[in-house]
Design a protein around this motif. Structure first.
Motif, PDB file in Angstrom:
ATOM      1  N   ALA A   1      51.790  43.673  39.272  1.00  0.00           N
ATOM      2  CA  ALA A   1      50.671  43.779  38.327  1.00  0.00           C
ATOM      3  C   ALA A   1      49.689  44.900  38.674  1.00  0.00           C
ATOM      4  O   ALA A   1      49.325  45.702  37.810  1.00  0.00           O
TER       5      ALA A   1
ATOM      6  N   ASN B   1      51.384  48.279  38.360  1.00  0.00           N
ATOM      7  CA  ASN B   1      51.652  48.563  36.955  1.00  0.00           C
ATOM      8  C   ASN B   1      50.402  49.130  36.279  1.00  0.00           C
ATOM      9  O   ASN B   1      50.466  50.075  35.496  1.00  0.00           O
ATOM     10  N   ARG B   2      49.277  48.528  36.600  1.00  0.00           N
ATOM     11  CA  ARG B   2      48.014  48.883  35.950  1.00  0.00           C
ATOM     12  C   ARG B   2      47.422  50.187  36.474  1.00  0.00           C
ATOM     13  O   ARG B   2      46.987  51.040  35.689  1.00  0.00           O
TER      14      ARG B   2
ATOM     15  N   ARG C   1      47.808  39.656  39.687  1.00  0.00           N
ATOM     16  CA  ARG C   1      48.364  39.054  38.479  1.00  0.00           C
ATOM     17  C   ARG C   1      47.676  39.692  37.270  1.00  0.00           C
ATOM     18  O   ARG C   1      46.543  40.176  37.381  1.00  0.00           O
ATOM     19  N   GLU C   2      48.332  39.663  36.145  1.00  0.00           N
ATOM     20  CA  GLU C   2      47.679  40.109  34.921  1.00  0.00           C
ATOM     21  C   GLU C   2      46.575  39.123  34.567  1.00  0.00           C
ATOM     22  O   GLU C   2      46.629  37.947  34.921  1.00  0.00           O
ATOM     23  N   GLU C   3      45.569  39.604  33.826  1.00  0.00           N
ATOM     24  CA  GLU C   3      44.400  38.774  33.527  1.00  0.00           C
ATOM     25  C   GLU C   3      44.756  37.504  32.764  1.00  0.00           C
ATOM     26  O   GLU C   3      44.084  36.484  32.906  1.00  0.00           O
TER      27      GLU C   3
ATOM     28  N   HIS D   1      47.688  35.897  33.076  1.00  0.00           N
ATOM     29  CA  HIS D   1      48.803  35.226  33.762  1.00  0.00           C
ATOM     30  C   HIS D   1      48.442  33.778  34.066  1.00  0.00           C
ATOM     31  O   HIS D   1      47.322  33.469  34.470  1.00  0.00           O
TER      32      HIS D   1
END
Length: 243
Positions: free
Chosen positions: A192, A195-196, A80-82, A84
């Protein structure tokens, strides 16, 4: 930093294929009380069942070095994004995680999430892989929607960069595998880590979801690791050829 945040298996070859597993473990670090049962920690909500075993075999039998998370997704979800809202899940697939209500988010990010991703970034920069495999598993039936069919054996997820996924979807299909194209989830929403660490860096990747009943045993893990390694090798060749 806790030494249980991540571990490496095998040796990653520069320019080769590597594997990443965000949900490899159901381990809950000492001092964290989630308030869930031991049975819940054995379910798909706590980790990706069978994914660690597949990565182990990819590394030890097929020369694909792997990077695995060693903390349960119920503690902090590395995928997950940080920022999220579900980074520290309070309710997951209809299961309440009472210990996460009011949890110290900053501490978990600092102790687990940031070290995991910082070391993953460092490792990928050092290895400079030609193809990244992001290995996950999915449950055949959700607790919150048990009647919804999930017939795929394997799914390929992607967001904007589908160059590797398109080859993989075709190759798995040619092997007779029931393959999902951005199923059972869409990589437009759930991508996520790739993506990163892949899309943002221009690195080809295959985000792979394997139905967990197929890899719940060592035999199943070995079988699917062999299939994935074969397909991944051909995907990398195709990507290398057309770049």
């Amino acid at each position: 930093m806790s030494e249980t945040v991540f571990r490496h298996i095998g040796e990653a070859k520069p320019g080769g294929i590597v594997a990443v597993c965000d949900h490899a473990s159901n381990h809950v670090p000492e001092g964290i009380e989630l308030g869930v049962s031991a049975a819940t920690l054995e379910m798909h909500v706590a980790y990706d069942i069978g994914a660690s075993g597949v990565c182990d075999r990819l590394a030890r039998r097929h020369g694909i070095g792997a990077y695995l998370c060693e903390v349960s997704r119920l503690v902090v979800d590395m995928h997950r994004e940080e920022d999220h809202e579900a980074l520290i899940p309070v309710n997951t697939d209809g299961i309440l995680v009472p210990g996460n209500i009011g949890a110290n988010r900053d501490a978990r990010v600092k102790d687990y999430y940031q070290p995991y991703h910082a070391n993953l970034a460092k490792w990928l920069d050092e290895v400079d892989p030609g193809l990244i495999l992001s290995i996950h598993s999915f449950t055949p039936a959700l607790e919150s929607d048990p009647d919804k069919e999930r017939p795929w054996e394997i799914g390929l997820l992607y967001n904007e960069d589908d160059r590797a996924a398109r080859h993989a979807i075709r190759l798995f299909g040619e092997l007779g595998v029931t393959v999902g194209d951005n199923e059972p989830y869409s990589g437009k929403q759930l991508n996520a880590t790739m993506n990163r660490h892949a899309e943002a860096k221009g690195r080809p990747y295959c985000a792979i979801e394997i139905r967990n009943d197929l890899i719940a045993t060592e035999t199943g893990q070995a079988r699917w690791a062999a299939i994935i390694a074969d397909v991944a090798g051909r995907v990398k060749l195709a990507v290398d050829t057309y770049e």
